[in-house]
Design an enzyme around this catalytic site. Sequence first.
Site, PDB file in Angstrom:
ATOM      1  N   SER A 129       0.791  -1.227   0.000  1.00  0.00           N
ATOM      2  CA  SER A 129       0.000   0.000   0.000  1.00  0.00           C
ATOM      3  C   SER A 129       0.825   1.279   0.000  1.00  0.00           C
ATOM      4  O   SER A 129       0.310   2.328  -0.376  1.00  0.00           O
ATOM      5  CB  SER A 129      -0.951  -0.015   1.189  1.00  0.00           C
ATOM      6  N   HIS A 176      -5.489  -3.602  -2.286  1.00  0.00           N
ATOM      7  CA  HIS A 176      -5.142  -2.636  -3.343  1.00  0.00           C
ATOM      8  C   HIS A 176      -5.059  -3.280  -4.723  1.00  0.00           C
ATOM      9  O   HIS A 176      -4.667  -2.628  -5.675  1.00  0.00           O
ATOM     10  CB  HIS A 176      -3.820  -1.946  -3.014  1.00  0.00           C
ATOM     11  N   LYS A 229     -11.978   0.283  -1.048  1.00  0.00           N
ATOM     12  CA  LYS A 229     -11.071   0.996  -1.961  1.00  0.00           C
ATOM     13  C   LYS A 229     -11.691   1.061  -3.367  1.00  0.00           C
ATOM     14  O   LYS A 229     -12.575   1.861  -3.575  1.00  0.00           O
ATOM     15  CB  LYS A 229      -9.697   0.347  -1.898  1.00  0.00           C
TER      16      LYS A 229
HETATM   17  C1  LIG Z   1      -6.499  -0.665   3.295  1.00  0.00           C
HETATM   18  C2  LIG Z   1      -6.045  -2.031   3.593  1.00  0.00           C
HETATM   19  C3  LIG Z   1      -6.755  -2.831   4.481  1.00  0.00           C
HETATM   20  C4  LIG Z   1      -7.925  -2.319   5.265  1.00  0.00           C
HETATM   21  O1  LIG Z   1      -9.065  -2.224   4.479  1.00  0.00           O
HETATM   22  P1  LIG Z   1     -10.324  -1.411   5.044  1.00  0.00           P
HETATM   23  O2  LIG Z   1     -11.469  -1.950   4.285  1.00  0.00           O
HETATM   24  O3  LIG Z   1     -10.054   0.035   4.795  1.00  0.00           O
HETATM   25  O4  LIG Z   1     -10.429  -1.697   6.505  1.00  0.00           O
HETATM   26  C5  LIG Z   1      -6.333  -4.127   4.679  1.00  0.00           C
HETATM   27  N1  LIG Z   1      -5.242  -4.616   4.042  1.00  0.00           N
HETATM   28  C6  LIG Z   1      -4.526  -3.858   3.177  1.00  0.00           C
HETATM   29  C7  LIG Z   1      -3.343  -4.453   2.490  1.00  0.00           C
HETATM   30  C8  LIG Z   1      -4.899  -2.543   2.929  1.00  0.00           C
HETATM   31  O5  LIG Z   1      -4.192  -1.783   2.090  1.00  0.00           O
END
Ligand SMILES: *Cc1c(COP(=O)(O)O)cnc(C)c1O
Length: 408
Positions: A195, A223, A254
């Site tokens: 990320s 992602h 996302k």
């Molecule tokens: C953003 C992210 C999460 C968390 O996801 P949310 O739905 O925002 O709680 C989990 N794992 C990774 C790798 C992320 O980038």
Amino acid sequence: MTTTTQRDPLAFLGDELEELKRQHLYRPLRVLSSMQGPECTVDGRRVVSLASNDYLGLTHHPRLLAAAERAVREFGAGSGAVRTIAGTMTLHEELEATLARFKGTEAVLTFQSGFTANTGVIPTITGEDDLIVSDALNHASIIDGMRLSKAPRKVYPHKDVAALREILREARDRGRPDGAGPYRLVLVVTDGVFSMDGDIAPLPGIVAAAEEFGAAVMVDDAHASGVLGRNGRGSVDHFGLHGRVTVQVGTLSKAVGVLGGYVAGSLTLREMLTQRARPFLFSTSHPPAVAAACLEAIRIFDDEPELIERLWSNTRRFKAELTRLGFDTGVSETPITPIMVGESATAIRFSERLFEEGVFATSVVYPTVALDKARLRTIVTAAHSDEQLEVALATFERVGRELGLIAG
Ligand SMILES: *Cc1c(COP(=O)(O)O)cnc(C)c1O
């Protein structure tokens, strides 16, 4: 009435906050007073935003808004209970069936967020007889999931398949400590796309190593969903590894543009999660509007592939231009584009000056990244117009020169 002035028991927090500010590590919250989007109103200023994870612009897609509205009218504002009591609605099950078809797995279980998907699944499937092997740059929610598990864990250097193989070989040959026999499960866990740097996990090598030494693989595609693979099916699809990755975690927060997380895998895995995963058991399910909007988003992945094409063409153009201007975009291979700066104070200053000039790009500093690896983190989305990208690039050029980050 007498009032006694009592010492604030949390006064020490004030001191710690002062220390963060002194070290340029304090992050004030920026506040949006408009919809999320490529252009939005942040702290009262109209800006071109490169700060969201809204890859496909679905946070404001008319079909998602309409689906949410319909769901509110038909099913109400809230679900009213946890899934295991009275909070499972047809919408939740329809979303899960649709996600399972989309991912090509037997079953899916949704969670309130990607974060709780990780903290739910990891301790459910691992215990003291198991070993978790984790990439050094895995997401905080994977780290917390491991902390909640009784399983011992080993960390391999970022994307280092050779080092991972050595750990897996030793785990197979030596087994559990004190000659307690072989591990029940050795679970390799990795982000699909990392990320902060936007690089992609070497999944083919990881899967081959795991298969050689009898381990299982779990990929967190937060992602990668909506970004990699056919119609955004994620990193397993991107690399053609269907059936060889045991657990896939995804987020609905996302590219899907709403909120939530999910675990995709076997029916047995789903069943056990419904019995034991603590965020699933003890926290209320998604409001109907959330489930309905997520469902519509997955349909759009298949109906509107041009969104993903536009995401990638915008990304290629933005990266090429930044490089031409002399910026260092690190090791990114995806729309997550860091602009490497070095010192925290410079990264924060860069972000502030861009904001004053109408471009929103957040700085990322220690402890999220190493102390000397401070950066801006940008994501262009499918929703950005050519004009918005031009405004952003011209502003990067002007402010970059002013701060001496690029020549000219
Ligand atoms: C953003 C992210 C999460 C968390 O996801 P949310 O739905 O925002 O709680 C989990 N794992 C990774 C790798 C992320 O980038």
